[in-house]
Design a protein around this motif. Sequence first.
Motif, PDB file in Angstrom:
ATOM      1  N   UNK A   1      -5.275 -29.714 -23.808  1.00  0.00           N
ATOM      2  CA  UNK A   1      -5.135 -29.905 -25.255  1.00  0.00           C
ATOM      3  C   UNK A   1      -4.250 -31.084 -25.630  1.00  0.00           C
ATOM      4  N   UNK A   2      -3.794 -31.857 -24.665  1.00  0.00           N
ATOM      5  CA  UNK A   2      -2.786 -32.875 -24.981  1.00  0.00           C
ATOM      6  C   UNK A   2      -3.267 -33.901 -26.002  1.00  0.00           C
ATOM      7  N   UNK A   3      -4.522 -34.224 -26.028  1.00  0.00           N
ATOM      8  CA  UNK A   3      -5.020 -35.182 -27.031  1.00  0.00           C
ATOM      9  C   UNK A   3      -4.843 -34.620 -28.445  1.00  0.00           C
ATOM     10  N   UNK A   4      -5.043 -33.318 -28.600  1.00  0.00           N
ATOM     11  CA  UNK A   4      -4.893 -32.685 -29.915  1.00  0.00           C
ATOM     12  C   UNK A   4      -3.426 -32.506 -30.292  1.00  0.00           C
ATOM     13  N   UNK A   5      -2.546 -32.454 -29.323  1.00  0.00           N
ATOM     14  CA  UNK A   5      -1.130 -32.179 -29.567  1.00  0.00           C
ATOM     15  C   UNK A   5      -0.286 -33.435 -29.804  1.00  0.00           C
ATOM     16  N   UNK A   6      -0.773 -34.589 -29.402  1.00  0.00           N
ATOM     17  CA  UNK A   6       0.014 -35.822 -29.551  1.00  0.00           C
ATOM     18  C   UNK A   6       0.207 -36.191 -31.018  1.00  0.00           C
ATOM     19  N   UNK A   7       1.404 -36.707 -31.320  1.00  0.00           N
ATOM     20  CA  UNK A   7       1.646 -37.231 -32.659  1.00  0.00           C
ATOM     21  C   UNK A   7       1.273 -38.716 -32.688  1.00  0.00           C
ATOM     22  N   UNK A   8       1.536 -39.392 -33.788  1.00  0.00           N
ATOM     23  CA  UNK A   8       1.166 -40.806 -33.956  1.00  0.00           C
ATOM     24  C   UNK A   8       1.832 -41.719 -32.925  1.00  0.00           C
ATOM     25  N   UNK A   9       2.992 -41.308 -32.404  1.00  0.00           N
ATOM     26  CA  UNK A   9       3.695 -42.105 -31.396  1.00  0.00           C
ATOM     27  C   UNK A   9       3.329 -41.697 -29.973  1.00  0.00           C
ATOM     28  N   UNK A  10       2.367 -40.775 -29.829  1.00  0.00           N
ATOM     29  CA  UNK A  10       1.958 -40.325 -28.507  1.00  0.00           C
ATOM     30  C   UNK A  10       2.884 -39.297 -27.878  1.00  0.00           C
ATOM     31  N   UNK A  11       3.732 -38.666 -28.683  1.00  0.00           N
ATOM     32  CA  UNK A  11       4.682 -37.669 -28.197  1.00  0.00           C
ATOM     33  C   UNK A  11       4.175 -36.253 -28.513  1.00  0.00           C
ATOM     34  N   UNK A  12       4.862 -35.269 -27.989  1.00  0.00           N
ATOM     35  CA  UNK A  12       4.504 -33.860 -28.172  1.00  0.00           C
ATOM     36  C   UNK A  12       5.664 -33.101 -28.822  1.00  0.00           C
TER      37      UNK A  12
ATOM     38  N   UNK B   1       4.640 -16.073  -6.569  1.00  0.00           N
ATOM     39  CA  UNK B   1       3.225 -16.345  -6.792  1.00  0.00           C
ATOM     40  C   UNK B   1       2.864 -16.113  -8.256  1.00  0.00           C
ATOM     41  N   UNK B   2       3.387 -15.040  -8.853  1.00  0.00           N
ATOM     42  CA  UNK B   2       3.120 -14.767 -10.264  1.00  0.00           C
ATOM     43  C   UNK B   2       3.708 -15.867 -11.151  1.00  0.00           C
ATOM     44  N   UNK B   3       4.929 -16.306 -10.830  1.00  0.00           N
ATOM     45  CA  UNK B   3       5.555 -17.388 -11.603  1.00  0.00           C
ATOM     46  C   UNK B   3       4.774 -18.696 -11.469  1.00  0.00           C
ATOM     47  N   UNK B   4       4.335 -19.011 -10.262  1.00  0.00           N
ATOM     48  CA  UNK B   4       3.533 -20.229 -10.060  1.00  0.00           C
ATOM     49  C   UNK B   4       2.227 -20.148 -10.851  1.00  0.00           C
ATOM     50  N   UNK B   5       1.619 -18.964 -10.889  1.00  0.00           N
ATOM     51  CA  UNK B   5       0.394 -18.794 -11.661  1.00  0.00           C
ATOM     52  C   UNK B   5       0.611 -19.051 -13.137  1.00  0.00           C
ATOM     53  N   UNK B   6       1.704 -18.520 -13.663  1.00  0.00           N
ATOM     54  CA  UNK B   6       2.007 -18.712 -15.087  1.00  0.00           C
ATOM     55  C   UNK B   6       2.280 -20.180 -15.390  1.00  0.00           C
ATOM     56  N   UNK B   7       3.153 -20.801 -14.619  1.00  0.00           N
ATOM     57  CA  UNK B   7       3.521 -22.185 -14.942  1.00  0.00           C
ATOM     58  C   UNK B   7       2.340 -23.127 -14.791  1.00  0.00           C
ATOM     59  N   UNK B   8       1.551 -22.943 -13.765  1.00  0.00           N
ATOM     60  CA  UNK B   8       0.383 -23.813 -13.601  1.00  0.00           C
ATOM     61  C   UNK B   8      -0.661 -23.523 -14.674  1.00  0.00           C
ATOM     62  N   UNK B   9      -0.903 -22.255 -14.959  1.00  0.00           N
ATOM     63  CA  UNK B   9      -1.872 -21.920 -16.012  1.00  0.00           C
ATOM     64  C   UNK B   9      -1.489 -22.546 -17.345  1.00  0.00           C
ATOM     65  N   UNK B  10      -0.210 -22.488 -17.693  1.00  0.00           N
ATOM     66  CA  UNK B  10       0.249 -23.092 -18.953  1.00  0.00           C
ATOM     67  C   UNK B  10       0.210 -24.616 -18.894  1.00  0.00           C
ATOM     68  N   UNK B  11       0.505 -25.193 -17.739  1.00  0.00           N
ATOM     69  CA  UNK B  11       0.370 -26.646 -17.593  1.00  0.00           C
ATOM     70  C   UNK B  11      -1.080 -27.088 -17.762  1.00  0.00           C
TER      71      UNK B  11
END
Length: 174
Positions: free
Chosen positions: A144-155, A128-138
């Motif tokens: 923030x994915x719009x801010x993290x994308x480069x010019x080619x749409x990658x991360x 449960x703790x691991x699921x909380x961490x992975x989902x929270x980080x996802x």
Amino acid sequence: MSDDREGASADEAAGASEELTHTTEDGDVQMVDVGAKERTARRAVARGEIRLDESTVEAIRADEIGKGDVLTTARIGAVQAVKHTWETIPMCHQIPITNVDTDFDVRADRVVLDVAVETTGKTGCEMEALEGVTTGLNVVWDMVKAAEKDAEGQYPGTAIEGVEVVSKEKRALD
């Protein structure tokens, strides 16, 4: 499993005193029977981090991410994931969650998330703790994915790393 069985692997021989609890003698997957176990107070803490551009971290701090409050949304996602772990990990038991704490440490180039889960059940709460961490980080990544994308749409600089159980405790109920 017997370590004197013909064809036994070195791992089987080394772990002969420990039975695999998620498989039958025929190798079929099964849920562990915890019916006879005593209820105990248990606590597990998991941690992980997401690497981000420094400008993204500054936008999180300033609450300037277009999708909304990143850490509040990630906290909700983490708690929801903890409560639904038994639905996503096939052999996990549904356990009574008595508390979930989330702690975000926003650093210059990353966000670190600790999730502590407490239960009074017959089995541990580290999944449960691991699921909380992975989902929270996802959720952070999604926000923030719009801010993290480069010019080619990658991360290229974005990564979730270091997900681990940092502690677990078990004590008799009073």
